[in-house]
Scaffold this active site. Structure first.
Site, PDB file in Angstrom:
ATOM      1  N   SER A   1      16.216  15.807 -20.575  1.00 15.52           N
ATOM      2  CA  SER A   1      15.176  16.830 -20.647  1.00 15.52           C
ATOM      3  C   SER A   1      15.693  17.980 -21.482  1.00 15.52           C
ATOM      4  CB  SER A   1      14.809  17.318 -19.238  1.00 15.52           C
ATOM      5  OG  SER A   1      14.035  18.490 -19.299  1.00 15.52           O
TER       6      SER A   1
ATOM      7  N   HIS B   1       0.837  -1.209   0.000  1.00 12.31           N
ATOM      8  CA  HIS B   1       0.000   0.000   0.000  1.00 12.31           C
ATOM      9  C   HIS B   1       0.870   1.257   0.000  1.00 12.31           C
ATOM     10  CE1 HIS B   1      -3.334  -2.685   0.966  1.00 12.31           C
ATOM     11  NE2 HIS B   1      -2.564  -3.198   1.897  1.00 12.31           N
TER      12      HIS B   1
END
Length: 572
Positions: free
Chosen positions: A406, A282
């Site tokens: 990038s 989780h």
């Protein structure tokens, strides 16, 4: 902004009063006002009269753009465009010149040769080098080649049936020539078939005519030309061709890359078998594992699906127009045609399906493609996990000189290979899912909807293959960052609550779970606090000593042993 819900056909004097706008905003209507005014002006240039319906509609829309405080409300939430006379901004001559220029460009583009720059599909463009090994099998060339193979092999099979006396056994020379049509099949041959198809408008018949042309000057084979395609419906040829395309492309191209991928993951598992890692369930810290054990899970899952793919039985039919050998029996009633068909299909390396309509039912294809989807979904899960591990710093990526992560952030080293793999798996699965759902469904004894769909097998496999290769490249760039792994473990002593409360249960301590919950849940826990808690337990000294030896680094169970067993099983 409003949505056009209903409209009619456009025309030079179209009545736009039939346009219905639902919840059309006044600002949107203001824009449409100028659109209609410009259209009306341009039409005036061409035919000398203003179309009243455009101007009527434009006036209505402009009226709707009057701020609401001038109608029923004092509030205005939009800006109106100023009212001014509309004029056409281009002459008819200029417009025609522009149209001619565009048409010239379009003609030039449409005549461009297929290349990596002009290909519509990125598989044949940007990614061509990664998937080109599939081309001999799953391209149009591949389909024509395998159709040719089936047609030639069938003629040779007919020559081996004693009752078919009109096709006697071929001489060695004739057999060599016929086999040469298969072995020597070239791009030029495939193009010749395509040129014949332009006349016949039937792709399988074009192959038959091609073979007749190739053999008409051979005195021995020329006598048997009409036994090319004897008793066959096109789907007799096609289903076997597609079966061979699948068999050869999977075994020759795809399975070896699957094996490379699976082996790369097993290698990771073995290499990292003893490197501890904080688990997350989780998204929250959980009992530690090892990095290698988490990798071997994917290796095992992919290996099982790979084995399922290999177990899919590729079927073929050869039973004529509706699966009953109708024409065969009329022509040669003494021949056991179902037995002959089974022998022929088996001789091609395929399994025989005796119960068919005009088409082989494609159920095995659905099974095969679903197996690929399951394999791909597991790899998708792997890609996402690797992306996450890179994101939290458990892996570094080896940089390559000259590469850019990038266009604006120079520091970026993005997990592009796993992202590329994930994206292409999605496309591949979408195609394969449609194939698996569509192909088993055919109206009555057949419809043609499967034909165009089957031409996309290469697309589904191509994107899958591209994803496998991208994942392999991504794995090759990984470098474990043990410092980050260790830091996370050092900050997560609360994960020892599980073994402590389990040992407390063994020795009859009341409410062990609740005591550990009170100690750890939602609280920062360090080594000192855990040590203090253990020392205060009323359990045997030996048990207490063993608990005090535990750390988040060594509380990994038999993770390494599981890796070793899995790798040994995979090697076998």
């Amino acid at each position: 902004m409003g949505l056009i819900e209903e409209y009619g056909a456009a025309g030079p004097d179209r009545d736009f009063s039939s346009l219905v706008f639902s919840s059309a905003s006044p600002s949107f209507n203001s824009i449409l006002f100028y659109v209609f005014m410009e259209i009306g002006s341009c039409i005036r240039v061409q035919n000398g009269s203003y179309p009243t319906s455009y101007l009527t509609r434009a006036s209505y829309l402009h009226e709707q753009s009057i701020p609401t405080q001038n109608r029923t409300s004092s509030a205005s939430s939009f800006v109106t465009l100023p009212r001014k006379k509309s004029t056409c901004k281009a002459t008819l001559k200029e417009a025609n010149n522009n149209i001619e220029a565009v048409e010239k460009v379009n003609v030039k583009l449409s005549e461009m040769e297929l290349s990596s720059l002009t290909a519509i599909s990125p598989l044949d463009g940007r990614y061509r080098n990664s998937v080109k090994d599939l081309a001999p099998y799953l391209s149009e060339y591949g389909l024509i080649y395998y159709r040719t193979l089936v047609e030639v092999k069938w003629l040779l099979k007919l020559s081996q049936i004693p009752q078919v006396s009109e096709v006697p056994s071929f001489s060695n020379e004739a057999q060599t020539k016929l086999q040469g049509l298969i072995d020597g099949f070239s791009d030029a041959d495939a193009m010749q078939v395509k040129n014949i198809e332009k006349i016949t408008n039937h792709d399988v018949k074009a192959v038959e005519y091609f073979l007749k042309t190739k053999c008409e000057e051979d005195p021995e084979i020329a006598k048997m030309l009409e036994f090319f395609h004897f008793g066959c419906t096109s789907e007799d040829i096609n289903n076997l061709a597609h079966g061979l395309m699948l068999k050869e492309s999977v075994s020759t191209v795809i399975l070896p890359i699957m094996d490379d991928l699976i082996n790369a993951i097993y290698t990771m598992a073995k290499t990292y078998a003893y490197i501890p890692m904080l688990s997350r369930t989780h998204g929250q810290p959980a009992s530690p594992t090892t990095l290698g054990k988490e990798m071997v899970i994917f290796g095992e899952r992919l290996r099982r699906e790979r084995e399922d793919i290999c177990r899919v039985e590729i079927l073929g039919k050869f039973a004529g127009a509706v699966g009953n050998y109708n024409a065969h029996v009329v022509a040669y009633p003494d021949v056991n045609w179902p037995r002959i068909a089974e022998q022929f299909v088996n001789s091609l390396g395929l399994s025989f399906n005796p119960h068919v309509t005009q088409i082989e039912s494609h159920d095995y294809m659905a099974k095969l493609f679903q197996s690929f989807i399951r394999f791909n979904n597991i790899l998708l899960d792997f890609d996402k996990d690797m992306w996450g591990y890179i994101s939290v710093g458990y892996f570094k990526q080896v940089t390559k000189a000259g590469e850019i992560g990038s266009s604006t952030m120079p520091h970026k080293v993005n997990p592009i290979n796993f992202e590329n793999s994930e994206g292409n798996l999605g496309i591949g699965n979408a195609i394969l899912d449609h194939l698996s759902m569509k192909l088993p469904v055919s109206r009555w004894q057949r419809d043609l909807t499967d034909s165009t769909v089957l031409r996309n097998i290469g697309v589904g496999f191509g994107y899958s293959l591209l994803a496998y290769k991208s994942a392999i490249v991504g794995i090759g760039k990984l470098q474990v960052n043990e410092a980050t792994l260790n830091k996370d473990l050092d900050n997560s002593w609360e994960v020892l609550a599980e073994p402590i409360q389990t040992v407390m249960r063994r020795y009859g301590v009341e409410e062990p779970y609740e005591k550990l919950k009170e100690l750890t849940r939602g609280r920062a826990v360090d080594k000192e606090r855990i040590t203090e808690f253990i020392n205060g337990l009323e359990i045997p000294v030996e048990a207490k000593t063993e608990l005090l030896k535990l750390t988040p680094h060594n509380y990994v169970g038999v993770a390494a042993q599981l890796v070793e067993e899995a790798c040994l099983r995979a090697n076998k």
